[in-house]
Write a protein that holds these residues in place. Sequence first.
Motif, PDB file in Angstrom:
ATOM      1  N   ASP A 196       0.823  -1.206   0.000  1.00 44.71           N
ATOM      2  CA  ASP A 196       0.000   0.000   0.000  1.00 44.71           C
ATOM      3  C   ASP A 196       0.858   1.258   0.000  1.00 44.71           C
ATOM      4  O   ASP A 196       0.484   2.286  -0.559  1.00 44.71           O
ATOM      5  N   LEU A 197       2.032   1.184   0.662  1.00 40.32           N
ATOM      6  CA  LEU A 197       2.885   2.360   0.772  1.00 40.32           C
ATOM      7  C   LEU A 197       3.911   2.462  -0.350  1.00 40.32           C
ATOM      8  O   LEU A 197       4.556   3.487  -0.514  1.00 40.32           O
ATOM      9  N   ALA A 198       4.104   1.379  -1.091  1.00 41.75           N
ATOM     10  CA  ALA A 198       5.174   1.352  -2.092  1.00 41.75           C
ATOM     11  C   ALA A 198       4.973   2.438  -3.148  1.00 41.75           C
ATOM     12  O   ALA A 198       3.871   2.668  -3.623  1.00 41.75           O
ATOM     13  N   CYS A 199       6.058   3.104  -3.485  1.00 42.96           N
ATOM     14  CA  CYS A 199       6.038   4.144  -4.509  1.00 42.96           C
ATOM     15  C   CYS A 199       6.505   3.534  -5.824  1.00 42.96           C
ATOM     16  O   CYS A 199       7.632   3.064  -5.920  1.00 42.96           O
ATOM     17  N   LYS A 200       5.663   3.573  -6.851  1.00 40.06           N
ATOM     18  CA  LYS A 200       6.021   2.976  -8.131  1.00 40.06           C
ATOM     19  C   LYS A 200       7.119   3.761  -8.838  1.00 40.06           C
ATOM     20  O   LYS A 200       7.897   3.198  -9.595  1.00 40.06           O
ATOM     21  N   ASN A 201       7.164   5.067  -8.605  1.00 44.46           N
ATOM     22  CA  ASN A 201       8.122   5.909  -9.321  1.00 44.46           C
ATOM     23  C   ASN A 201       9.317   6.289  -8.457  1.00 44.46           C
ATOM     24  O   ASN A 201       9.901   7.360  -8.635  1.00 44.46           O
ATOM     25  N   ILE A 202       9.676   5.467  -7.489  1.00 43.20           N
ATOM     26  CA  ILE A 202      10.800   5.779  -6.605  1.00 43.20           C
ATOM     27  C   ILE A 202      12.094   5.829  -7.410  1.00 43.20           C
ATOM     28  O   ILE A 202      12.318   5.023  -8.311  1.00 43.20           O
ATOM     29  N   VAL A 203      12.912   6.814  -7.115  1.00 49.26           N
ATOM     30  CA  VAL A 203      14.188   6.985  -7.810  1.00 49.26           C
ATOM     31  C   VAL A 203      15.281   6.261  -7.023  1.00 49.26           C
ATOM     32  O   VAL A 203      15.498   6.547  -5.846  1.00 49.26           O
ATOM     33  N   ARG A 204      15.946   5.324  -7.649  1.00 51.22           N
ATOM     34  CA  ARG A 204      16.991   4.567  -6.993  1.00 51.22           C
ATOM     35  C   ARG A 204      18.307   5.332  -7.035  1.00 51.22           C
ATOM     36  O   ARG A 204      18.757   5.755  -8.100  1.00 51.22           O
ATOM     37  N   GLN A 205      18.902   5.522  -5.875  1.00 57.14           N
ATOM     38  CA  GLN A 205      20.199   6.161  -5.803  1.00 57.14           C
ATOM     39  C   GLN A 205      21.265   5.088  -5.639  1.00 57.14           C
ATOM     40  O   GLN A 205      21.102   4.136  -4.883  1.00 57.14           O
ATOM     41  N   ARG A 206      22.383   5.258  -6.325  1.00 56.37           N
ATOM     42  CA  ARG A 206      23.472   4.313  -6.170  1.00 56.37           C
ATOM     43  C   ARG A 206      24.278   4.600  -4.917  1.00 56.37           C
ATOM     44  O   ARG A 206      24.807   3.699  -4.279  1.00 56.37           O
ATOM     45  N   THR A 207      24.385   5.882  -4.585  1.00 56.98           N
ATOM     46  CA  THR A 207      25.169   6.285  -3.421  1.00 56.98           C
ATOM     47  C   THR A 207      24.461   7.422  -2.704  1.00 56.98           C
ATOM     48  O   THR A 207      23.889   8.304  -3.346  1.00 56.98           O
ATOM     49  N   LEU A 208      24.505   7.394  -1.382  1.00 60.88           N
ATOM     50  CA  LEU A 208      23.944   8.475  -0.579  1.00 60.88           C
ATOM     51  C   LEU A 208      25.083   9.166   0.166  1.00 60.88           C
ATOM     52  O   LEU A 208      25.580   8.650   1.162  1.00 60.88           O
ATOM     53  N   PRO A 209      25.524  10.347  -0.288  1.00 57.50           N
ATOM     54  CA  PRO A 209      26.600  11.051   0.403  1.00 57.50           C
ATOM     55  C   PRO A 209      26.102  11.680   1.704  1.00 57.50           C
ATOM     56  O   PRO A 209      24.921  11.997   1.839  1.00 57.50           O
ATOM     57  N   PHE A 210      27.014  11.866   2.642  1.00 56.54           N
ATOM     58  CA  PHE A 210      26.684  12.538   3.890  1.00 56.54           C
ATOM     59  C   PHE A 210      26.629  14.052   3.718  1.00 56.54           C
ATOM     60  O   PHE A 210      26.014  14.742   4.516  1.00 56.54           O
ATOM     61  N   GLY A 211      27.304  14.555   2.686  1.00 59.12           N
ATOM     62  CA  GLY A 211      27.383  15.996   2.516  1.00 59.12           C
ATOM     63  C   GLY A 211      28.497  16.620   3.317  1.00 59.12           C
ATOM     64  O   GLY A 211      28.612  17.842   3.393  1.00 59.12           O
ATOM     65  N   LEU A 212      29.339  15.791   3.926  1.00 57.22           N
ATOM     66  CA  LEU A 212      30.538  16.238   4.645  1.00 57.22           C
ATOM     67  C   LEU A 212      31.744  15.658   3.913  1.00 57.22           C
ATOM     68  O   LEU A 212      31.881  14.443   3.811  1.00 57.22           O
ATOM     69  N   SER A 213      32.603  16.534   3.429  1.00 59.19           N
ATOM     70  CA  SER A 213      33.728  16.061   2.617  1.00 59.19           C
ATOM     71  C   SER A 213      34.622  15.103   3.384  1.00 59.19           C
ATOM     72  O   SER A 213      35.165  14.156   2.812  1.00 59.19           O
ATOM     73  N   ALA A 214      34.777  15.320   4.694  1.00 53.44           N
ATOM     74  CA  ALA A 214      35.649  14.458   5.484  1.00 53.44           C
ATOM     75  C   ALA A 214      35.142  13.025   5.482  1.00 53.44           C
ATOM     76  O   ALA A 214      35.919  12.069   5.356  1.00 53.44           O
ATOM     77  N   LEU A 215      33.815  12.834   5.597  1.00 54.64           N
ATOM     78  CA  LEU A 215      33.240  11.493   5.599  1.00 54.64           C
ATOM     79  C   LEU A 215      33.175  10.918   4.192  1.00 54.64           C
ATOM     80  O   LEU A 215      33.587   9.775   3.958  1.00 54.64           O
ATOM     81  N   ASP A 216      32.646  11.701   3.258  1.00 56.11           N
ATOM     82  CA  ASP A 216      32.440  11.178   1.902  1.00 56.11           C
ATOM     83  C   ASP A 216      33.757  10.811   1.228  1.00 56.11           C
ATOM     84  O   ASP A 216      33.829   9.820   0.488  1.00 56.11           O
ATOM     85  N   ALA A 217      34.811  11.601   1.468  1.00 51.42           N
ATOM     86  CA  ALA A 217      36.103  11.299   0.850  1.00 51.42           C
ATOM     87  C   ALA A 217      36.725  10.032   1.420  1.00 51.42           C
ATOM     88  O   ALA A 217      37.601   9.427   0.801  1.00 51.42           O
ATOM     89  N   SER A 218      36.264   9.603   2.598  1.00 50.54           N
ATOM     90  CA  SER A 218      36.825   8.405   3.228  1.00 50.54           C
ATOM     91  C   SER A 218      36.139   7.134   2.766  1.00 50.54           C
ATOM     92  O   SER A 218      36.609   6.035   3.076  1.00 50.54           O
ATOM     93  N   LEU A 219      35.020   7.267   2.037  1.00 54.88           N
ATOM     94  CA  LEU A 219      34.275   6.107   1.561  1.00 54.88           C
ATOM     95  C   LEU A 219      34.528   5.896   0.074  1.00 54.88           C
ATOM     96  O   LEU A 219      34.496   6.860  -0.698  1.00 54.88           O
ATOM     97  N   PRO A 220      34.794   4.671  -0.363  1.00 57.36           N
ATOM     98  CA  PRO A 220      35.146   4.413  -1.770  1.00 57.36           C
ATOM     99  C   PRO A 220      34.107   4.932  -2.761  1.00 57.36           C
ATOM    100  O   PRO A 220      34.447   5.400  -3.837  1.00 57.36           O
ATOM    101  N   ALA A 221      32.816   4.863  -2.397  1.00 54.22           N
ATOM    102  CA  ALA A 221      31.757   5.292  -3.308  1.00 54.22           C
ATOM    103  C   ALA A 221      31.398   6.759  -3.130  1.00 54.22           C
ATOM    104  O   ALA A 221      30.485   7.252  -3.786  1.00 54.22           O
TER     105      ALA A 221
END
Length: 258
Positions: free
Chosen positions: A21-46
């Motif tokens: 009932d809650l499922a969204c048919k048009n949901i956009v799939r993201q491959r990666t979710l960044p934190f928005g903090l360069s220190a964290l995001d730069a430390s993760l391979p993706a």
Amino acid sequence: MPDAADGRDDRLAGMRRQLDDLACKNIVRQRTLPFGLSALDASLPAGGLRCGGVHEVGEVGPSAEYAALSALFAAAVLARLHGPVLWCLRGRDLFAPALVGVGLAPGRVVFAETRSDAEVLPAIEEGLHTRGLCAVVGEVARLGLTASRRLQLAAERSGALVIVVRRHRTVAGREAADDEPNAALTRWRVSPQPGAGPPLSGLPRARWLVELTRARGADTPLSWILDAPDATGRLRLPADLADRSLAPPQRRPRARVG
């Protein structure tokens, strides 16, 4: 008497209907979710948390069994995704207003309450077979190698982000979760730090120590002192730490000979 297996099947069927009932048919799939903090995001391979994968978060100290900060960390991540979320847990001790405080609206979440810890992992896997979910969260005490591999394969097929919140006890002064190998892509630990105050409206944000203890393809462990998530689910580098210059190195006095 009705069979316990029949009761479990009924609960799973009911959960399926609610998720559909809650499922969204048009949901956009993201491959990666960044934190928005360069220190964290730069430390993760993706460059962020990889969707379609399993990520683990735990807590340090006596409160690890309750995992309040771990749940807030997970909720803040989910707040920056779009679509419905399945949250699997054993008891009714999750404080929903706190999730709202870090940006996760209650209307996006379906809570699946199980009778035992052992039923949480099958509920996560069942949720990953449901189309339309952007993420699945499960609260467990243990996450073994075999179970985590099953979840990782299911997450890869669905494309959903999976966060496993570890609710474990401290054993002999050490965190039991750190010694248990599994297939999670990243492993995080969160602990409170002396800071400005609790995350309440009109008051300064709390402060956390966020540790990345393991990540595939990254040099770990790493740690950061950060402000707790705001109402949009975003962590922040504290201003008093971000603008602070490095302390000059202290010279040790030379030992006298003779």
